[in-house]
Design a protein around this motif. Sequence first.
Motif, PDB file in Angstrom:
ATOM      1  N   VAL A   1       0.856  -1.192   0.000  1.00 34.84           N
ATOM      2  CA  VAL A   1       0.000   0.000   0.000  1.00 34.84           C
ATOM      3  C   VAL A   1       0.888   1.237   0.000  1.00 34.84           C
ATOM      4  CG1 VAL A   1      -1.690   1.358   1.291  1.00 34.84           C
ATOM      5  CG2 VAL A   1      -1.932  -1.132   1.129  1.00 34.84           C
ATOM      6  N   LEU A   2       0.745   2.070  -1.025  1.00 35.64           N
ATOM      7  CA  LEU A   2       1.536   3.290  -1.148  1.00 35.64           C
ATOM      8  C   LEU A   2       0.748   4.514  -0.715  1.00 35.64           C
ATOM      9  CD1 LEU A   2       4.184   4.657  -2.112  1.00 35.64           C
ATOM     10  CD2 LEU A   2       3.145   4.796  -4.399  1.00 35.64           C
ATOM     11  N   ARG A   3      -0.496   4.604  -1.156  1.00 37.15           N
ATOM     12  CA  ARG A   3      -1.316   5.784  -0.887  1.00 37.15           C
ATOM     13  C   ARG A   3      -2.679   5.403  -0.321  1.00 37.15           C
ATOM     14  NH1 ARG A   3       0.814  10.439  -3.149  1.00 37.15           N
ATOM     15  NH2 ARG A   3       2.542  10.110  -4.607  1.00 37.15           N
ATOM     16  N   THR A   4      -3.303   6.363   0.342  1.00 36.54           N
ATOM     17  CA  THR A   4      -4.645   6.171   0.870  1.00 36.54           C
ATOM     18  C   THR A   4      -5.661   6.383  -0.245  1.00 36.54           C
ATOM     19  OG1 THR A   4      -4.907   8.506   1.448  1.00 36.54           O
ATOM     20  CG2 THR A   4      -3.855   7.063   3.091  1.00 36.54           C
ATOM     21  N   ALA A   5      -6.927   6.162   0.069  1.00 37.69           N
ATOM     22  CA  ALA A   5      -7.999   6.367  -0.909  1.00 37.69           C
ATOM     23  C   ALA A   5      -8.077   7.832  -1.343  1.00 37.69           C
ATOM     24  CB  ALA A   5      -9.334   5.923  -0.319  1.00 37.69           C
ATOM     25  N   GLU A   6      -7.579   8.743  -0.486  1.00 36.30           N
ATOM     26  CA  GLU A   6      -7.595  10.178  -0.823  1.00 36.30           C
ATOM     27  C   GLU A   6      -6.398  10.589  -1.669  1.00 36.30           C
ATOM     28  OE1 GLU A   6      -7.853   9.024   2.365  1.00 36.30           O
ATOM     29  OE2 GLU A   6     -10.056   9.098   2.352  1.00 36.30           O
ATOM     30  N   GLY A   7      -5.508   9.639  -1.957  1.00 34.21           N
ATOM     31  CA  GLY A   7      -4.356   9.928  -2.786  1.00 34.21           C
ATOM     32  C   GLY A   7      -3.132  10.391  -2.029  1.00 34.21           C
ATOM     33  N   LYS A   8      -3.197  10.459  -0.707  1.00 37.61           N
ATOM     34  CA  LYS A   8      -2.044  10.845   0.098  1.00 37.61           C
ATOM     35  C   LYS A   8      -1.210   9.609   0.435  1.00 37.61           C
ATOM     36  CE  LYS A   8      -4.367  14.792   2.277  1.00 37.61           C
ATOM     37  NZ  LYS A   8      -4.754  15.427   3.568  1.00 37.61           N
ATOM     38  N   TYR A   9       0.071   9.843   0.751  1.00 37.21           N
ATOM     39  CA  TYR A   9       0.890   8.724   1.172  1.00 37.21           C
ATOM     40  C   TYR A   9       0.302   8.097   2.432  1.00 37.21           C
ATOM     41  CZ  TYR A   9       4.727   9.805  -2.038  1.00 37.21           C
ATOM     42  OH  TYR A   9       5.500  10.010  -3.149  1.00 37.21           O
ATOM     43  N   ALA A  10       0.282   6.779   2.475  1.00 35.60           N
ATOM     44  CA  ALA A  10      -0.144   6.087   3.684  1.00 35.60           C
ATOM     45  C   ALA A  10       0.795   6.474   4.821  1.00 35.60           C
ATOM     46  CB  ALA A  10      -0.127   4.576   3.458  1.00 35.60           C
ATOM     47  N   PRO A  11       0.294   6.561   6.052  1.00 37.84           N
ATOM     48  CA  PRO A  11       1.117   7.084   7.154  1.00 37.84           C
ATOM     49  C   PRO A  11       2.338   6.240   7.480  1.00 37.84           C
ATOM     50  CG  PRO A  11      -0.991   6.230   7.957  1.00 37.84           C
ATOM     51  CD  PRO A  11      -1.095   6.293   6.474  1.00 37.84           C
ATOM     52  N   GLU A  12       2.338   4.971   7.098  1.00 36.87           N
ATOM     53  CA  GLU A  12       3.490   4.111   7.379  1.00 36.87           C
ATOM     54  C   GLU A  12       4.543   4.168   6.287  1.00 36.87           C
ATOM     55  OE1 GLU A  12       0.348   2.926   7.325  1.00 36.87           O
ATOM     56  OE2 GLU A  12      -0.049   2.933   9.500  1.00 36.87           O
ATOM     57  N   VAL A  13       4.254   4.830   5.164  1.00 34.85           N
ATOM     58  CA  VAL A  13       5.217   4.922   4.065  1.00 34.85           C
ATOM     59  C   VAL A  13       6.259   5.989   4.395  1.00 34.85           C
ATOM     60  CG1 VAL A  13       5.534   5.534   1.632  1.00 34.85           C
ATOM     61  CG2 VAL A  13       3.610   4.102   2.324  1.00 34.85           C
ATOM     62  N   LEU A  14       7.521   5.605   4.330  1.00 33.22           N
ATOM     63  CA  LEU A  14       8.624   6.518   4.636  1.00 33.22           C
ATOM     64  C   LEU A  14       9.265   7.093   3.384  1.00 33.22           C
ATOM     65  CD1 LEU A  14      10.353   4.335   7.376  1.00 33.22           C
ATOM     66  CD2 LEU A  14       8.806   6.267   7.743  1.00 33.22           C
ATOM     67  N   LEU A  15       9.312   6.299   2.318  1.00 35.27           N
ATOM     68  CA  LEU A  15      10.074   6.684   1.129  1.00 35.27           C
ATOM     69  C   LEU A  15       9.454   6.089  -0.119  1.00 35.27           C
ATOM     70  CD1 LEU A  15      12.839   7.682  -0.249  1.00 35.27           C
ATOM     71  CD2 LEU A  15      13.624   5.338   0.148  1.00 35.27           C
ATOM     72  N   GLU A  16       9.377   6.886  -1.175  1.00 36.81           N
ATOM     73  CA  GLU A  16       9.113   6.390  -2.525  1.00 36.81           C
ATOM     74  C   GLU A  16      10.254   6.857  -3.405  1.00 36.81           C
ATOM     75  OE1 GLU A  16       5.867   6.526  -6.200  1.00 36.81           O
ATOM     76  OE2 GLU A  16       5.770   8.039  -4.609  1.00 36.81           O
ATOM     77  N   LEU A  17      10.936   5.918  -4.047  1.00 35.86           N
ATOM     78  CA  LEU A  17      12.092   6.244  -4.873  1.00 35.86           C
ATOM     79  C   LEU A  17      11.944   5.556  -6.219  1.00 35.86           C
ATOM     80  CD1 LEU A  17      14.725   7.891  -4.149  1.00 35.86           C
ATOM     81  CD2 LEU A  17      15.880   5.682  -4.138  1.00 35.86           C
ATOM     82  N   ASP A  18      12.047   6.332  -7.281  1.00 35.64           N
ATOM     83  CA  ASP A  18      11.918   5.847  -8.654  1.00 35.64           C
ATOM     84  C   ASP A  18      13.303   5.930  -9.286  1.00 35.64           C
ATOM     85  OD1 ASP A  18      11.547   5.686 -11.438  1.00 35.64           O
ATOM     86  OD2 ASP A  18       9.665   6.798 -11.415  1.00 35.64           O
ATOM     87  N   TYR A  19      13.871   4.791  -9.687  1.00 37.58           N
ATOM     88  CA  TYR A  19      15.255   4.800 -10.204  1.00 37.58           C
ATOM     89  C   TYR A  19      15.459   3.746 -11.285  1.00 37.58           C
ATOM     90  CZ  TYR A  19      16.342   0.681  -7.253  1.00 37.58           C
ATOM     91  OH  TYR A  19      16.370  -0.573  -6.685  1.00 37.58           O
ATOM     92  N   TRP A  20      16.496   3.953 -12.075  1.00 41.67           N
ATOM     93  CA  TRP A  20      16.972   2.971 -13.064  1.00 41.67           C
ATOM     94  C   TRP A  20      18.171   2.233 -12.489  1.00 41.67           C
ATOM     95  CZ3 TRP A  20      14.650   1.523 -17.471  1.00 41.67           C
ATOM     96  CH2 TRP A  20      13.796   2.409 -18.143  1.00 41.67           C
TER      97      TRP A  20
END
Length: 343
Positions: free
Chosen positions: A319-338
């Motif tokens: 789970v990355l985001r809540t139904a409202e589109g915000k980050y879930a409270p337990e998510v610390l980091l989202e990193l997009d990389y090659w």
Amino acid sequence: MKTNPGRFFEDYRLGEVIRHAVPRTVSGGERALYHALYPARGALYSSDEFARGCGLPASPIDDLAAFHLVFGKSVPDISLNAVANLGYAEGRWLAPVWPGDTLSAASEVIGLKQNSNGKSGVVWVRTTGTNQHGRKVLEYVRWVMVRRRTPADDAPDPVVPKLADAVAPGDLVLPEGLHFRDYDNVAAGEPHLWGDYAIGEVIDHVDGVTIEEAEHMLATRLWQNTAKVHFDATNRADGKRLIYGGHVISLARALSFNGLANAQMIAALNGGAHANPCFAGDTVRAWSEVLDKAETSEPSVGAIRLRLVAVRQGSEPFVLRTAEGKYAPEVLLELDYWALLPR
């Protein structure tokens, strides 16, 4: 006044280039400390012999260690008075960093936007790290919310830079000589190659690590990160030291070894956000999603685009985001990389 209180939002000018103080000569000690702080097990960064089998003269310094070194140089000028480090984009690793290299850093201010409350504003900078030969080793954009010295209603005309959603595969830079033609899967730790991953696949990295106060404090000092929120317990009303975001990045990347052991090198940073604060005592776990795949100029090397997510205890799986589109409270980091891995 001889001491430096750090820059505030009104001290930045669009287009100015800030040369950051204190060049740093890298030694093998950086690798040893990096591997002591994180469960880093990537074979290419652990073994000179493995690296030579991949066409390199020896094992370079870990890509994120080089990132932290350059990032740390920029902190006194960019984020000493930051409220939060908001995001990253257009990051590229341009050349390996070797023991004995001396790294310097400079940042260009590419965007400014005061917040409506008049108490802070967002500063965008493009930071470049160079070695002793003047060769760029990495570059990235980050944006930071910085306090104003004095609140004000009048604001500079906002300039928000247009940034690419992702680094194009054709702009990825492979280290000179790198190949995976004689790749040793057994030594690397896993059999999974480029063709074994599917776009949309989600990987649970299984393991977790509890962050200790001493570890993140050592990391902050190692990278010479002087941001007050990371080392001064009186800087926050709750008396807590905020975990340096780079510490969470490296911890999550190290945890991703279980499932992505052959993603040997990070080639680009497409985007990233520190979604929620992290504190000592949090147990960090990680999962990844395969976003894209691409060929490179070397037939034996493939590129894979990954979303790496770090979460604390209590998180629901994937789970990355809540139904409202915000980050879930337990998510610390989202990193997009090659990353680069064998085909």
